[in-house]
Design an enzyme around this catalytic site. Structure first.
Site, PDB file in Angstrom:
ATOM      1  N   SER A  92       0.821  -1.209   0.000  1.00 27.57           N
ATOM      2  CA  SER A  92       0.000   0.000   0.000  1.00 27.57           C
ATOM      3  C   SER A  92       0.857   1.263   0.000  1.00 27.57           C
ATOM      4  O   SER A  92       2.007   1.259   0.435  1.00 27.57           O
ATOM      5  CB  SER A  92      -0.901   0.035   1.235  1.00 27.57           C
ATOM      6  OG  SER A  92      -1.661  -1.147   1.319  1.00 27.57           O
TER       7      SER A  92
HETATM    8  N1  SAH Z   1      -0.300  -5.048   4.032  1.00 29.76           N
HETATM    9  C1  SAH Z   1       0.281  -5.480   2.787  1.00 29.76           C
HETATM   10  C2  SAH Z   1      -0.699  -5.320   1.671  1.00 29.76           C
HETATM   11  C3  SAH Z   1      -0.598  -6.416   0.700  1.00 29.76           C
HETATM   12  S1  SAH Z   1      -1.899  -6.455  -0.474  1.00 29.76           S
HETATM   13  C4  SAH Z   1       1.583  -4.771   2.526  1.00 29.76           C
HETATM   14  O1  SAH Z   1       1.853  -3.781   3.212  1.00 29.76           O
HETATM   15  O2  SAH Z   1       2.338  -5.204   1.680  1.00 29.76           O
HETATM   16  C5  SAH Z   1      -3.100  -7.464   0.328  1.00 29.76           C
HETATM   17  C6  SAH Z   1      -2.686  -8.857   0.669  1.00 29.76           C
HETATM   18  O3  SAH Z   1      -3.844  -9.541   1.140  1.00 29.76           O
HETATM   19  C7  SAH Z   1      -2.145  -9.674  -0.490  1.00 29.76           C
HETATM   20  O4  SAH Z   1      -0.885 -10.166  -0.169  1.00 29.76           O
HETATM   21  C8  SAH Z   1      -3.158 -10.805  -0.640  1.00 29.76           C
HETATM   22  O5  SAH Z   1      -2.615 -12.033  -1.034  1.00 29.76           O
HETATM   23  C9  SAH Z   1      -3.742 -10.889   0.766  1.00 29.76           C
HETATM   24  N2  SAH Z   1      -5.076 -11.514   0.861  1.00 29.76           N
HETATM   25  C10 SAH Z   1      -6.113 -11.412   0.001  1.00 29.76           C
HETATM   26  N3  SAH Z   1      -7.158 -12.138   0.431  1.00 29.76           N
HETATM   27  C11 SAH Z   1      -6.766 -12.730   1.593  1.00 29.76           C
HETATM   28  C12 SAH Z   1      -7.398 -13.622   2.516  1.00 29.76           C
HETATM   29  N4  SAH Z   1      -8.630 -14.070   2.324  1.00 29.76           N
HETATM   30  N5  SAH Z   1      -6.694 -14.014   3.605  1.00 29.76           N
HETATM   31  C13 SAH Z   1      -5.418 -13.587   3.825  1.00 29.76           C
HETATM   32  N6  SAH Z   1      -4.771 -12.757   2.975  1.00 29.76           N
HETATM   33  C14 SAH Z   1      -5.436 -12.331   1.878  1.00 29.76           C
END
Ligand code: SAH
Length: 243
Positions: A92
């Protein structure tokens, strides 16, 4: 004439050295440049837009975001934007991470559940804010890589698990706060069962039109605030079929 040429050569060598070190990413001189970029990021992108929580600002100054992005993006790590982290996911925008952290009002000893570990950057910011983090990531490759990075960096307050975060982490519930970094269409019901009284859920909700929301569990029930429109990657797994 001779000495002028020598100065020219020296300057060229110096320039090349700076160029090489900026590419390299690990030298002390780079760390100083990255630290300066980080201070600027906090001042211009985060404080300037109204984030005030001193603990959050300090955490954002500390966490070395350039280590959480692929090496080819290290130089853009402190820019005002999300970046790709592989597997079709993104880290993000720094401002959004700061806002979400401020929304949970981090205090030492708080227990926070994060759904969507991704690069681990938000996880690290939470750890630096003094909270104990339980974080779930659905993509195994990301979870494995991030777990290794957070270990290397010594973030002992981060507890990671591979899986679908839809059902939360009941073994460690209840939590003071739950933070989602992937967007479901609706708030997953099991997560609402895992918040302490007075605690909150901060999450993006929606499909193509998403809003960042904060839900607080008060004595009278859930109190919802809409923060602003956002664009996150969709929450996958059970959230896709649950509504
Ligand atoms: N907080 C992270 C954001 C990554 S984007 C950062 O700072 O890098 C969001 C993430 O959520 C992705 O890695 C994706 O694989 C994960 N995600 C999506 N659906 C999910 C679920 N049902 N359970 C766990 N993780 C999930």
């Amino acid at each position: 004439m001779k000495s002028r040429r020598r100065i020219g050569i020296l300057l060229a060598i110096l320039g090349a050295m700076i160029g090489i070190s900026a590419m390299d990413g690990g030298k002390p001189s780079d760390e100083a440049a990255y630290a300066e970029a980080r201070n600027k990021m906090v001042r211009n992108q985060i404080e300037a837009r109204g984030v005030k929580h001193p603990v959050v600002l300090e955490a954002m100054r500390k966490v070395r975001r350039h280590l959480f992005v692929p090496p080819s993006f290290s130089r853009d790590a402190y820019a005002d934007m999300p970046l790709p982290i592989g597997s079709g996911q993104t880290i993000s925008q720094p401002y959004i991470v700061a806002v979400m952290t401020e929304l949970i009002d981090p205090r030492p000893g708080m227990k926070v559940l994060e759904i969507g570990t991704g690069s681990g950057y938000q996880t690290a910011v939470l750890c630096e804010s003094g909270v104990e983090v339980y974080s779930i990531e659905i993509i195994e490759a990301l979870a494995t890589q991030t777990s290794q990075l957070l270990d290397e960096l010594g973030y002992e307050g981060a507890h990671l698990r591979i899986g679908d975060g839809y059902a939360g982490w009941p073994e460690h519930a209840p939590f003071d706060a739950i933070l989602l970094t992937a967007a479901p269409r609706e708030v997953p019901a099991p997560l609402m069962e895992q918040v302490k009284p007075g605690g909150c859920i901060v999450l993006p909700v929606g499909d193509s039109d998403q809003e960042l929301k904060k839900l607080v569990l008060t004595e009278q029930g859930w109190n919802e605030t809409v923060v602003f429109p956002v664009r996150f990657v969709p929450m996958t797994g059970k959230a896709e079929s649950a509504q």
